[in-house]
Structure formats: structure tokens, C-alpha cells
Motif scaffolding. Sequence first.
Motif, PDB file in Angstrom:
ATOM      1  N   THR A 123       0.826  -1.213   0.000  1.00  0.00           N
ATOM      2  CA  THR A 123       0.000   0.000   0.000  1.00  0.00           C
ATOM      3  C   THR A 123       0.855   1.256   0.000  1.00  0.00           C
ATOM      4  O   THR A 123       0.558   2.235  -0.701  1.00  0.00           O
TER       5      THR A 123
ATOM      6  N   ARG B 298       1.956   2.182  -3.506  1.00  0.00           N
ATOM      7  CA  ARG B 298       0.955   2.241  -4.567  1.00  0.00           C
ATOM      8  C   ARG B 298       1.111   3.498  -5.427  1.00  0.00           C
ATOM      9  O   ARG B 298       1.012   3.443  -6.661  1.00  0.00           O
ATOM     10  N   LEU B 299       1.375   4.631  -4.800  1.00  0.00           N
ATOM     11  CA  LEU B 299       1.539   5.871  -5.565  1.00  0.00           C
ATOM     12  C   LEU B 299       2.759   5.786  -6.470  1.00  0.00           C
ATOM     13  O   LEU B 299       2.715   6.241  -7.637  1.00  0.00           O
ATOM     14  N   TYR B 300       3.866   5.207  -5.983  1.00  0.00           N
ATOM     15  CA  TYR B 300       5.057   5.028  -6.816  1.00  0.00           C
ATOM     16  C   TYR B 300       4.731   4.159  -8.027  1.00  0.00           C
ATOM     17  O   TYR B 300       5.160   4.458  -9.156  1.00  0.00           O
ATOM     18  N   TRP B 301       3.975   3.106  -7.802  1.00  0.00           N
ATOM     19  CA  TRP B 301       3.573   2.248  -8.913  1.00  0.00           C
ATOM     20  C   TRP B 301       2.763   3.023  -9.946  1.00  0.00           C
ATOM     21  O   TRP B 301       3.039   2.953 -11.153  1.00  0.00           O
ATOM     22  N   GLU B 302       1.791   3.765  -9.474  1.00  0.00           N
ATOM     23  CA  GLU B 302       0.864   4.442 -10.390  1.00  0.00           C
ATOM     24  C   GLU B 302       1.529   5.576 -11.162  1.00  0.00           C
ATOM     25  O   GLU B 302       1.220   5.791 -12.343  1.00  0.00           O
ATOM     26  N   THR B 303       2.461   6.295 -10.517  1.00  0.00           N
ATOM     27  CA  THR B 303       3.046   7.476 -11.154  1.00  0.00           C
ATOM     28  C   THR B 303       4.347   7.194 -11.889  1.00  0.00           C
ATOM     29  O   THR B 303       4.683   7.901 -12.856  1.00  0.00           O
ATOM     30  N   GLU B 304       5.098   6.187 -11.439  1.00  0.00           N
ATOM     31  CA  GLU B 304       6.426   5.953 -12.014  1.00  0.00           C
ATOM     32  C   GLU B 304       6.522   4.676 -12.854  1.00  0.00           C
ATOM     33  O   GLU B 304       7.126   4.691 -13.926  1.00  0.00           O
TER      34      GLU B 304
ATOM     35  N   ALA C 266       3.872   2.103 -13.692  1.00  0.00           N
ATOM     36  CA  ALA C 266       2.817   1.774 -14.659  1.00  0.00           C
ATOM     37  C   ALA C 266       2.977   2.526 -15.979  1.00  0.00           C
ATOM     38  O   ALA C 266       2.814   1.924 -17.057  1.00  0.00           O
TER      39      ALA C 266
ATOM     40  N   ASP D  58       3.459   0.897 -19.902  1.00  0.00           N
ATOM     41  CA  ASP D  58       2.710   1.300 -21.099  1.00  0.00           C
ATOM     42  C   ASP D  58       3.653   1.727 -22.224  1.00  0.00           C
ATOM     43  O   ASP D  58       3.357   1.512 -23.416  1.00  0.00           O
TER      44      ASP D  58
END
Length: 378
Positions: A223, A226-232, A234, A238
Motif C-alpha cells: 500500500t 501504490r503511488l510510486y507504482w501508479e506514477t512511475e 505503470a 505502457d
Amino acid sequence: MGETGQEFPYEDFWMKIAQIAPLAESVPPKLYGGTERIVSYLTEELVRQGHDVTLFASGDSQTSAELVPVTEMALRLNPKIIDPIPYHMMLLESVMRRADEFDALHFHIDILHMPMVRDCLDRTVTTLHGRLDLPDLPVFYRAFPHHPLVSISDHQRAPMPPVNWARTIHHGLPADLLPPRLGAGAGYLAFLGRISPEKRPDRAIRIAARSGLPLRIAAKIDTVDRLYWETEIAPLLDRYPNVSFIGEINERQKAEFLGQASALLFPIDWPEPFGLVMIEAMACATPVIAFRCGSVPEIIDEGVSGFIVESEDEAVAAIARLKDIDRRRVRAAFDARFTAERMARDYISLYRGLPGARMEAARLRRQRGADADLQIVA
């Protein structure tokens, strides 16, 4: 002979040992969990070598030792748990009620027990599994300078004030846990661990993209990350079609995942205390490309079990040199240094060297048999 200089004339005498595990994960963990995994490997190997071991852990743990189930299940997997501290206090109460039964008590829970074990300190040892460069730790350890501590790498000790280091003992795995894969494999690079800034999956993605090889990422996302995953991370997935994210994997999947890889990428950017995944890859005969941080130079034999690099450029160049690595020598390096059998023997040597180790109690129990009702109070 231990670091105390004491000789052990009864090397084959069994001991009664308490292993005290964290409650966050089961022993062994279902998925991610380095400390609990090592506690499991150590416990099972000590039992195999003939010692009487009691494991204090969560109730969903699996062991051939005597299990004292402190909680019904691992805390991380229980959605009802908010604060883990009360459960660890219950753990310590359970241990201390039985402390007089054991020749040695081995703690794997960092700091919580230290005010409570003064009466049995001379037969207690604590393995520190985490990073020690956090600002609150030096002042704590200065308050408990006499506790025997085990480091899992020499580098792990660097930030610490003067303390009672008993020994450095590197981790080990069961020799038959991860079979070596000596073939060519599936031609991809592997990243295994956690998605977090210090593990640098972003580096792994860029290195793989530059090398032209696919990258497969098997990792958990906490948890807090999670922000690191979403912003850096993921967005990088893509951007680079050669990268696939698998998620957390179990032990059976790990053998296939690591064994089929051309190399494990370990592009860390923090003072790694040990890095269990490096020796897991070595057990699979898979070379490791690791950044020079923390314990890495103690684990990787340059040009034998992998390459130690200091930049992404060097990592890309190392991938081109993987053809020079003999995977049989990678596995041989594991067998020589990182088996659970070696780890357990190192710990037994340490236990027997503790000032209060009850070798006389162990000797008498051995003479009288395992069913002898003998209790010697220290």
C-alpha cells in the motif's frame, strides 16, 4: 570455535532451541516475506540436523518443529488487524513463560523483545534482518549494547553504534528447493521482489529496453508503494511493450520464473542488508546483474555468479557478456556458500558459543534420551 574463542567438545549434542518469528507473515510465507522464509529454512534444517526446535509464529505456519501458534493467521493477511503491537506483546509473553526450557533463544523480531530478556540474555541471540541506517535505531541500540546481535552481511553493520556483534551469518536455502536450470532458457530478464523506489524497477525496465530483451516483473505492491507504482512504474509498462508484469508468485512458480531467465536484474539503490533473491537465482543457476550497493559485493562473485555494475550503461554491457557465464559455476557458487545446511551449522556454532548456552543440559538430555524429564534452571 565461536567468536568467543570457546571450543565445543560435544559437536554432535543436540540442543533445545526457540525460534521466535515475526507475525506479519506465516512461516514460511505464502508469497512475499524474506525474514519468515529464512526462519522457516533455518528451523527445518535445525530439526533435520537433530535439534529440538520450538517455533513461535502465526498459527497458519507449517513446520516440522513444535509450533506455538500465537495468532490464528498471519497479520498481513488478516483484514481485522489494525495494530500489530498487541499481538507481538502476546508473542513475547508466550516466549518468556517458556524461556527456561531452552538452551538458546533466537529472536527474529528486531527490537521489541530487548527489554524483556535480561534474565536469559546470555543464551539469547537476535538476527537483524532489516536496514539499520534509519535515524531512530542508533539511540535504541546504544541503550541495549550487550545483546548478542547477528548481522546478515558485513555491510549491514556500517551505520550501527558499538554493539555486541556476535557474528555475520549469510542466509542459506535448502539445496533441493530450487533446482538448477542449465539450458538456454526462455531468453528474458527477470525482476523479482517488491515494487518500491529503493528496488528500482524503473532501472530494470530501461536496462531491458536498451538490451532488446524482454523483461518479466514478478513483484508485490505494498500500500505504501501504490503511488510510486501508479506514477512511475505503470507508465513505463505502457511505454515499453517488452515488459510484462506478473504480480506476486509463490515458491513453485519462482523456480520456473528464475530458472528460465537469462539473468536476474537486481538494480537496487539502497543499503540492501542481504538480498535473498540473489541466492535464489544462483540456486537456479541463473546469473545476477546487480548494482554495487549494500551486501551485493559479499554475495556475487564477479564473473562467476554474475556481474556487479555501477550504472545502467554497465548493466546493458553486462547483459552482452552473459554468454561468458557458465551456469554450472553459478550453481556451484551457491552450493559452496549459501545452503541452509551451512547456515544452520553456523548458527549452532554461535548458540554453543553463547556464555549461557546450556551445553551441560543438552549433554545430559542426550545421555538420558529425548523423553527424559530434565529441567536445569540457569
